[in-house]
Write a protein that holds these residues in place. Structure first.
Motif, PDB file in Angstrom:
ATOM      1  N   LEU A   1      48.580  35.568  36.250  1.00  0.00           N
ATOM      2  CA  LEU A   1      48.027  34.921  35.116  1.00  0.00           C
ATOM      3  C   LEU A   1      48.277  35.614  34.112  1.00  0.00           C
ATOM      4  CD1 LEU A   1      45.693  33.031  34.278  1.00  0.00           C
ATOM      5  CD2 LEU A   1      44.075  34.772  34.837  1.00  0.00           C
ATOM      6  N   ASP A   2      48.518  36.566  33.880  1.00  0.00           N
ATOM      7  CA  ASP A   2      48.838  37.505  32.637  1.00  0.00           C
ATOM      8  C   ASP A   2      50.288  36.708  31.931  1.00  0.00           C
ATOM      9  OD1 ASP A   2      47.748  39.510  31.007  1.00  0.00           O
ATOM     10  OD2 ASP A   2      49.339  40.730  31.170  1.00  0.00           O
TER      11      ASP A   2
ATOM     12  N   LEU B   1      51.634  33.820  32.815  1.00  0.00           N
ATOM     13  CA  LEU B   1      51.220  32.404  32.797  1.00  0.00           C
ATOM     14  C   LEU B   1      50.741  32.278  31.416  1.00  0.00           C
ATOM     15  CD1 LEU B   1      50.070  31.218  36.152  1.00  0.00           C
ATOM     16  CD2 LEU B   1      52.162  30.544  35.102  1.00  0.00           C
ATOM     17  N   SER B   2      49.800  33.298  30.873  1.00  0.00           N
ATOM     18  CA  SER B   2      49.107  33.028  29.808  1.00  0.00           C
ATOM     19  C   SER B   2      49.618  33.839  28.502  1.00  0.00           C
ATOM     20  CB  SER B   2      47.510  33.667  29.726  1.00  0.00           C
ATOM     21  OG  SER B   2      47.532  34.634  30.255  1.00  0.00           O
ATOM     22  N   GLY B   3      50.765  34.555  28.706  1.00  0.00           N
ATOM     23  CA  GLY B   3      51.265  35.255  27.685  1.00  0.00           C
ATOM     24  C   GLY B   3      50.438  36.387  27.235  1.00  0.00           C
ATOM     25  N   GLY B   4      50.059  36.987  28.408  1.00  0.00           N
ATOM     26  CA  GLY B   4      49.326  38.101  28.041  1.00  0.00           C
ATOM     27  C   GLY B   4      47.813  38.133  27.782  1.00  0.00           C
ATOM     28  N   ARG B   5      47.245  37.341  28.445  1.00  0.00           N
ATOM     29  CA  ARG B   5      45.674  37.015  27.900  1.00  0.00           C
ATOM     30  C   ARG B   5      44.751  37.427  29.121  1.00  0.00           C
ATOM     31  NH1 ARG B   5      44.870  31.522  26.275  1.00  0.00           N
ATOM     32  NH2 ARG B   5      46.998  30.961  27.151  1.00  0.00           N
ATOM     33  N   ALA B   6      45.280  37.989  30.300  1.00  0.00           N
ATOM     34  CA  ALA B   6      44.339  38.051  31.165  1.00  0.00           C
ATOM     35  C   ALA B   6      43.709  39.360  31.529  1.00  0.00           C
ATOM     36  CB  ALA B   6      45.285  38.065  32.424  1.00  0.00           C
ATOM     37  N   GLY B   7      42.423  39.423  32.152  1.00  0.00           N
ATOM     38  CA  GLY B   7      41.604  40.344  32.397  1.00  0.00           C
ATOM     39  C   GLY B   7      40.950  40.415  33.648  1.00  0.00           C
ATOM     40  N   TRP B   8      40.771  41.637  34.244  1.00  0.00           N
ATOM     41  CA  TRP B   8      40.175  41.525  35.776  1.00  0.00           C
ATOM     42  C   TRP B   8      38.639  42.351  35.578  1.00  0.00           C
ATOM     43  CZ3 TRP B   8      41.130  46.103  39.437  1.00  0.00           C
ATOM     44  CH2 TRP B   8      40.397  45.951  40.499  1.00  0.00           C
ATOM     45  N   ASN B   9      37.569  41.771  35.923  1.00  0.00           N
ATOM     46  CA  ASN B   9      36.453  42.413  35.769  1.00  0.00           C
ATOM     47  C   ASN B   9      36.362  42.861  37.422  1.00  0.00           C
ATOM     48  OD1 ASN B   9      33.749  43.346  35.199  1.00  0.00           O
ATOM     49  ND2 ASN B   9      32.827  41.236  36.235  1.00  0.00           N
ATOM     50  N   LEU B  10      36.260  44.173  37.604  1.00  0.00           N
ATOM     51  CA  LEU B  10      36.072  44.744  38.814  1.00  0.00           C
ATOM     52  C   LEU B  10      34.600  44.681  39.019  1.00  0.00           C
ATOM     53  CD1 LEU B  10      37.297  48.219  39.750  1.00  0.00           C
ATOM     54  CD2 LEU B  10      35.023  47.823  40.384  1.00  0.00           C
ATOM     55  N   VAL B  11      34.299  44.166  40.459  1.00  0.00           N
ATOM     56  CA  VAL B  11      33.017  44.441  40.943  1.00  0.00           C
ATOM     57  C   VAL B  11      33.053  44.947  42.412  1.00  0.00           C
ATOM     58  CG1 VAL B  11      31.877  42.760  39.609  1.00  0.00           C
ATOM     59  CG2 VAL B  11      32.954  42.033  41.755  1.00  0.00           C
ATOM     60  N   THR B  12      32.012  45.401  43.072  1.00  0.00           N
ATOM     61  CA  THR B  12      32.018  45.995  44.279  1.00  0.00           C
ATOM     62  C   THR B  12      31.349  45.034  45.298  1.00  0.00           C
ATOM     63  OG1 THR B  12      29.977  47.240  44.088  1.00  0.00           O
ATOM     64  CG2 THR B  12      32.197  48.409  43.584  1.00  0.00           C
ATOM     65  N   SER B  13      30.512  43.905  44.668  1.00  0.00           N
ATOM     66  CA  SER B  13      29.998  42.851  45.381  1.00  0.00           C
ATOM     67  C   SER B  13      28.487  43.599  46.207  1.00  0.00           C
ATOM     68  CB  SER B  13      30.606  42.239  46.512  1.00  0.00           C
ATOM     69  OG  SER B  13      31.690  41.427  46.018  1.00  0.00           O
ATOM     70  N   ALA B  14      27.519  43.248  45.727  1.00  0.00           N
ATOM     71  CA  ALA B  14      26.307  43.699  46.070  1.00  0.00           C
ATOM     72  C   ALA B  14      25.502  42.690  47.068  1.00  0.00           C
ATOM     73  CB  ALA B  14      25.364  44.317  44.998  1.00  0.00           C
ATOM     74  N   SER B  15      25.793  41.826  47.515  1.00  0.00           N
ATOM     75  CA  SER B  15      25.337  40.557  48.242  1.00  0.00           C
ATOM     76  C   SER B  15      25.509  40.749  49.619  1.00  0.00           C
ATOM     77  CB  SER B  15      25.340  38.901  47.551  1.00  0.00           C
ATOM     78  OG  SER B  15      24.880  38.290  48.468  1.00  0.00           O
ATOM     79  N   PRO B  16      24.330  40.680  50.470  1.00  0.00           N
ATOM     80  CA  PRO B  16      24.675  40.643  51.912  1.00  0.00           C
ATOM     81  C   PRO B  16      25.054  39.154  52.193  1.00  0.00           C
ATOM     82  CG  PRO B  16      22.518  41.639  51.296  1.00  0.00           C
ATOM     83  CD  PRO B  16      23.001  40.852  50.164  1.00  0.00           C
ATOM     84  N   ILE B  17      24.693  38.060  51.464  1.00  0.00           N
ATOM     85  CA  ILE B  17      25.363  36.959  51.668  1.00  0.00           C
ATOM     86  C   ILE B  17      26.986  36.832  51.596  1.00  0.00           C
ATOM     87  CG2 ILE B  17      25.365  34.350  50.935  1.00  0.00           C
ATOM     88  CD1 ILE B  17      22.630  34.976  49.782  1.00  0.00           C
ATOM     89  N   GLU B  18      27.584  37.710  50.697  1.00  0.00           N
ATOM     90  CA  GLU B  18      28.896  37.703  50.561  1.00  0.00           C
ATOM     91  C   GLU B  18      29.349  38.570  51.841  1.00  0.00           C
ATOM     92  OE1 GLU B  18      30.608  38.153  46.668  1.00  0.00           O
ATOM     93  OE2 GLU B  18      28.539  38.937  46.144  1.00  0.00           O
TER      94      GLU B  18
END
Length: 420
Positions: free
Chosen positions: A119-120, A122-139
């Motif tokens: 993605l970075d 493809l976009s010319g250096g505009r990507a960012g990743w938001n790290l989450v650990t996921s807190a939902s039992p549904i997931e």
């Protein structure tokens, strides 16, 4: 940057119909927005024309509520996988940053690093990743898990995950490889270094262990804070942790969420807000509140009574603590808390004119409680349009926000160093 040259950062937090729980019921709502690519292209272009630093997409690998009969929750769960969405937006925009959530609990480092680096490029250096650990039992139930892992275990996996991804992005894996507790990775990625050195790493955890991980790995942090005192305490605490990892205060940008409702006059803004609040059914508000408090039987308690004593959550610890603190501080009943919380999910809400909203943002920015803000419009496209048309020009007039982009990458927008 310091002094008169320091300017705030702005993100546009995209979420289908809007961030208010009843946004889908608004007369001007676009109910199927979550699966309308033209809708998202319009929002991204609006934010880019207003010179926002980035658009941000969150993600959850499952429905947001177990009771799919709650129409508001179901409509808010319908939407594109965010990396696919941002790839489409990359070719419809040219400057604005593209940030997405992805879980360390239900991905593997090599695949995630490759996807975001693609993605970075493809976009010319505009990507960012938001790290989450996921807190939902549904997931958790959607990935063959026997249940949600303990909070500390999720963050230990996340720490190693982030270390592996950073190594892959910076070309450090290969001959030395990685053989750790949770992951084993042999080869480097089949892509060259990012145009911006590495995609921007973002985090939103505010627990003790979450703050420590952010201080170690993050370039940017999203957070929730109702009061100036909460925002200032979080800002000072996190910036103060950086030295232990050989980092400087400006190496990380802290951007609290803000949910503005803006109009030409204060009365018009208040009317817009009350119109949205009247659209919240009590059962929907209480159901949303229950999910963030990690309590399944909140409905058993008197809705006009106080919040009961709750055990500490193994899910969203920091958000649970924020809600309980507000309940005690403001003396709110369950009904009042649910209605307040439904408007912005615990984030800071401001209702008023462009000047009033700019005053509030300026105060937190200049007094060291934020480097910028993640803007969470109540409904789309109306409230994003209003913020772009009214608040952004006021911030520009005060010299608090850019009038045009100076660079092409997300790191340049945010004033972040290029990684070695």
């Amino acid at each position: 940057m310091t002094g008169a040259h320091r300017q705030m950062k702005l993100g546009a937090f995209l979420w289908a119909t809007g961030h208010h729980i009843a946004a889908w019921r608004h007369p001007k709502a676009h109910v199927t927005a979550g699966i309308d690519i033209d809708h998202y292209i319009r929002l991204a272009r609006t934010a880019e024309a207003a010179k926002f630093d980035m658009v941000f997409c969150e993600d959850a690998a499952g429905l947001r509520e177990a009771d799919v009969g709650i129409a508001s929750q179901t409509s808010r769960s319908i939407g594109f996988e965010p990396i696919s969405l941002l790839s489409a937006l990359a070719v419809q925009t040219s400057r604005i940053g593209l940030v997405s959530t992805a879980s360390t609990s239900y991905n593997e480092p090599y695949g995630l690093a490759r996807t975001f680096l693609s993605l970075d490029h493809l976009s010319g250096g505009r990507a960012g990743w938001n790290l989450v650990t996921s807190a939902s039992p549904i997931e958790a139930a959607n990935f063959g898990s026997t249940g949600l892992k303990p909070h500390a275990d999720r963050y230990e996996r996340a720490r190693e995950f982030a270390e592996v991804v950073a190594g892959l992005w910076r070309g450090k894996l290969g001959a030395s490889a990685h053989d750790g507790q949770s992951f084993s990775v042999r080869d480097p990625l089949d892509l060259p270094r990012s145009p911006q050195g590495a995609p921007v790493m973002v985090q939103a955890g505010a627990s003790e262990i979450g703050r420590d991980l952010a201080a170690r790995t993050a370039d940017m942090v999203f957070t929730a804070a109702q009061t100036f005192e909460e925002a200032k305490a979080f800002y000072d605490d996190l910036k103060g942790r950086l030295a232990a990892y050989g980092r400087e205060p400006d190496d990380i940008k802290i951007m609290p969420g803000v949910a503005p409702v803006v109009a030409e006059t204060e009365a018009e803004a208040q009317e817009k807000y009350e119109e949205l609040q009247e659209l919240i059914p009590d059962d929907v508000g209480v159901a949303l509140l229950s999910s963030y408090l990690s309590i399944s039987d909140l409905w058993r308690y008197p809705i006009d009574g106080p919040l009961p004593e709750l055990p500490e959550s193994e899910e969203m610890k920091s958000r649970q603590a924020l809600v309980i603190e507000q309940s005690r501080r403001d003396g709110l009943s369950i009904r009042q808390l649910a209605r307040h919380f439904a408007g912005a999910r615990g984030h800071w809400r401001i209702v008023g004119t462009a000047a009033q909203i700019a005053d509030e943002l300026q105060a937190r920015f200049e007094c060291g409680a934020a480097d910028g803000f993640n803007v969470m419009p109540s409904y789309f496209p109306g409230e994003l349009d209003a913020f772009a048309a009214l608040v952004v020009p006021e911030l520009q007039r005060r010299g608090l926000f850019r009038r045009d982009y100076d660079g092409r990458t997300l790191r340049e927008h945010l004033g972040l160093k290029r990684p070695d």
